[in-house]
Design a protein around this motif. Structure first.
Motif, mmCIF file in Angstrom:
data_model
loop_
_atom_site.group_PDB
_atom_site.id
_atom_site.type_symbol
_atom_site.label_atom_id
_atom_site.label_comp_id
_atom_site.label_asym_id
_atom_site.label_seq_id
_atom_site.Cartn_x
_atom_site.Cartn_y
_atom_site.Cartn_z
ATOM 1 N N GLN A 15 0.846 -1.185 0.000
ATOM 2 C CA GLN A 15 0.000 0.000 0.000
ATOM 3 C C GLN A 15 0.882 1.234 0.000
ATOM 4 O O GLN A 15 1.941 1.257 0.617
ATOM 5 N N PRO A 16 0.494 2.303 -0.725
ATOM 6 C CA PRO A 16 1.311 3.507 -0.752
ATOM 7 C C PRO A 16 1.394 4.144 0.621
ATOM 8 O O PRO A 16 0.389 4.256 1.322
ATOM 9 N N GLY A 17 2.590 4.544 1.020
ATOM 10 C CA GLY A 17 2.777 5.154 2.325
ATOM 11 C C GLY A 17 2.617 6.651 2.271
ATOM 12 O O GLY A 17 2.359 7.248 1.230
ATOM 13 N N THR A 18 2.787 7.281 3.404
ATOM 14 C CA THR A 18 2.585 8.724 3.485
ATOM 15 C C THR A 18 3.613 9.493 2.679
ATOM 16 O O THR A 18 3.376 10.622 2.277
ATOM 17 N N ALA A 19 4.770 8.874 2.397
ATOM 18 C CA ALA A 19 5.800 9.557 1.621
ATOM 19 C C ALA A 19 5.505 9.518 0.134
ATOM 20 O O ALA A 19 6.184 10.144 -0.658
ATOM 21 N N ARG A 20 4.475 8.761 -0.272
ATOM 22 C CA ARG A 20 4.213 8.612 -1.703
ATOM 23 C C ARG A 20 2.723 8.632 -1.990
ATOM 24 O O ARG A 20 2.133 7.635 -2.327
ATOM 25 N N ASN A 21 2.098 9.748 -1.767
ATOM 26 C CA ASN A 21 0.680 9.870 -2.031
ATOM 27 C C ASN A 21 0.380 10.743 -3.238
ATOM 28 O O ASN A 21 -0.767 10.946 -3.574
ATOM 29 N N ARG A 22 1.395 11.262 -3.881
ATOM 30 C CA ARG A 22 1.168 12.111 -5.040
ATOM 31 C C ARG A 22 2.376 12.027 -5.954
ATOM 32 O O ARG A 22 3.457 11.623 -5.539
ATOM 33 N N PRO A 23 2.228 12.400 -7.259
ATOM 34 C CA PRO A 23 3.342 12.362 -8.180
ATOM 35 C C PRO A 23 4.496 13.223 -7.698
ATOM 36 O O PRO A 23 4.314 14.223 -7.014
ATOM 37 N N GLY A 24 5.700 12.840 -8.084
ATOM 38 C CA GLY A 24 6.866 13.632 -7.752
ATOM 39 C C GLY A 24 7.910 12.854 -6.988
ATOM 40 O O GLY A 24 9.005 13.338 -6.745
ATOM 41 N N SER A 25 7.589 11.629 -6.586
ATOM 42 C CA SER A 25 8.548 10.824 -5.859
ATOM 43 C C SER A 25 9.704 10.439 -6.758
ATOM 44 O O SER A 25 9.561 10.308 -7.963
ATOM 45 N N THR A 26 10.885 10.228 -6.152
ATOM 46 C CA THR A 26 12.028 9.744 -6.917
ATOM 47 C C THR A 26 12.075 8.229 -6.904
ATOM 48 O O THR A 26 13.037 7.648 -7.408
ATOM 49 N N ASP A 27 11.079 7.567 -6.352
ATOM 50 C CA ASP A 27 11.042 6.120 -6.236
ATOM 51 C C ASP A 27 10.037 5.543 -7.236
ATOM 52 O O ASP A 27 8.830 5.598 -7.009
ATOM 53 N N PRO A 28 10.506 4.977 -8.360
ATOM 54 C CA PRO A 28 9.572 4.436 -9.358
ATOM 55 C C PRO A 28 8.707 3.317 -8.801
ATOM 56 O O PRO A 28 7.537 3.187 -9.164
ATOM 57 N N GLY A 29 9.273 2.487 -7.916
ATOM 58 C CA GLY A 29 8.487 1.410 -7.337
ATOM 59 C C GLY A 29 7.320 1.933 -6.527
ATOM 60 O O GLY A 29 6.206 1.391 -6.590
ATOM 61 N N ALA A 30 7.551 2.993 -5.762
ATOM 62 C CA ALA A 30 6.477 3.586 -4.977
ATOM 63 C C ALA A 30 5.407 4.192 -5.885
ATOM 64 O O ALA A 30 4.213 4.129 -5.575
ATOM 65 N N GLU A 31 5.816 4.784 -7.013
ATOM 66 C CA GLU A 31 4.844 5.324 -7.950
ATOM 67 C C GLU A 31 4.025 4.204 -8.575
ATOM 68 O O GLU A 31 2.808 4.336 -8.763
ATOM 69 N N PHE A 32 4.662 3.082 -8.878
ATOM 70 C CA PHE A 32 3.924 1.939 -9.405
ATOM 71 C C PHE A 32 2.872 1.486 -8.393
ATOM 72 O O PHE A 32 1.709 1.237 -8.756
ATOM 73 N N ASP A 33 3.269 1.388 -7.133
ATOM 74 C CA ASP A 33 2.331 0.987 -6.087
ATOM 75 C C ASP A 33 1.150 1.948 -6.015
ATOM 76 O O ASP A 33 0.003 1.537 -5.826
ATOM 77 N N ARG A 34 1.436 3.253 -6.156
ATOM 78 C CA ARG A 34 0.361 4.251 -6.124
ATOM 79 C C ARG A 34 -0.620 4.024 -7.257
ATOM 80 O O ARG A 34 -1.839 4.098 -7.074
ATOM 81 N N GLN A 35 -0.103 3.735 -8.444
ATOM 82 C CA GLN A 35 -0.979 3.524 -9.581
ATOM 83 C C GLN A 35 -1.838 2.274 -9.412
ATOM 84 O O GLN A 35 -3.025 2.268 -9.764
ATOM 85 N N VAL A 36 -1.258 1.207 -8.873
ATOM 86 C CA VAL A 36 -2.058 0.008 -8.607
ATOM 87 C C VAL A 36 -3.153 0.318 -7.591
ATOM 88 O O VAL A 36 -4.318 -0.068 -7.762
ATOM 89 N N HIS A 37 -2.794 0.999 -6.526
ATOM 90 C CA HIS A 37 -3.763 1.370 -5.496
ATOM 91 C C HIS A 37 -4.843 2.282 -6.083
ATOM 92 O O HIS A 37 -6.031 2.160 -5.750
ATOM 93 N N ASN A 38 -4.454 3.174 -6.962
ATOM 94 C CA ASN A 38 -5.389 4.078 -7.631
ATOM 95 C C ASN A 38 -6.429 3.297 -8.427
ATOM 96 O O ASN A 38 -7.625 3.602 -8.382
#
Length: 235
Positions: free
Chosen positions: A9-32
């Motif tokens: 699940q996306p954590g508080t550090a990755r709730n919106r675009p702009g992260s430098t972590d591609p894996g976290a962005e992928f997780d956000r998109q799946v959760h979305n």
């Protein structure tokens, strides 16, 4: 990944675009997608849907983060779900404008059965997969006011590829802030064998999937494109 078929699940550090972590962005998109009922629309359990998309996560680890600028219409990658998994009409109805709640819709200018005839053109080299990644995506507002046919020629000359309908829906699903007034976009990667070019623009304060003629320029309509597509290898 925490297990073979588990997306964190996306954590508080990755709730919106702009992260430098591609894996976290992928997780956000799946959760979305999960929040927009994609598993249910695909007639899959949440676990089955996660298992379907999870192999793609390893493919984003080498994606650069310098292009994260959704407010200017540029994102490094999108998780794309094809119509074989979720019908276009239902996916479009899960889109909204940034800051609004009204659902997107397919314009009635698509006569019955027409939308099914808009398929990916051969030049896209579309992966034969139900889900895949679209890389180096641009909204393409530089083509606002250009004839769509000419815009497609320019995109091809640059070695890029126009977006399909499913890819355009994915773009505004994951990044609704990309779709703004006077910076909407055509989707020249899907055609039906005639002069119509599908496009997404704003109508009634919500996204609308419609089409325009390939020879008619519009000052508010550009041409979206991408650098490449990437799919997981079947095992």
């Amino acid at each position: 990944m925490t297990s073979k078929h588990t997306i964190p699940q996306p954590g508080t550090a990755r709730n919106r675009p702009g992260s430098t972590d591609p894996g976290a962005e992928f997780d956000r998109q799946v959760h979305n997608l999960a929040e927009r009922d994609y598993p249910a629309m695909a007639r899959l359990t949440p676990e089955q849907f996660t298992a379907l998309v999870a192999p793609l996560r390893d493919l984003v680890t080498d994606v650069g983060h310098e292009a994260w600028a959704p407010d200017t219409g540029r994102v490094p990658f999108l998780l794309v779900v094809t119509r074989d998994v979720v019908p276009i009409e239902r996916a479009t109805a899960r889109t909204t404008l940034h800051g609004r709640t009204g659902p997107g819709f397919v314009d009635r200018s698509f006569e019955p059965g027409a939308l099914e005839r808009f398929v990916a053109v051969e030049e896209t080299g579309l992966p034969d997969r139900r889900v895949y990644l679209l890389l180096d995506v641009e909204r393409g507002e530089e083509f606002c006011g250009a004839v769509p046919h000419d815009a497609l020629d320019t995109i091809a000359a640059r070695g890029r590829t126009p977006l399909t309908i499913e890819e355009g829906v994915a773009l505004i699903t994951h990044f609704p802030e990309v779709l703004v007034k006077n910076k909407c976009f055509s989707l020249g990667g899907s055609r039906s064998g005639d002069r119509r070019v599908p496009a997404i623009w704003i109508s009634r304060h919500t996204p609308k999937l419609g089409w325009c003629w390939e020879g008619n320029p519009h000052t508010w309509l550009g041409m979206a494109s991408a650098g490449s597509r990437r799919a997981a290898v079947e095992r």
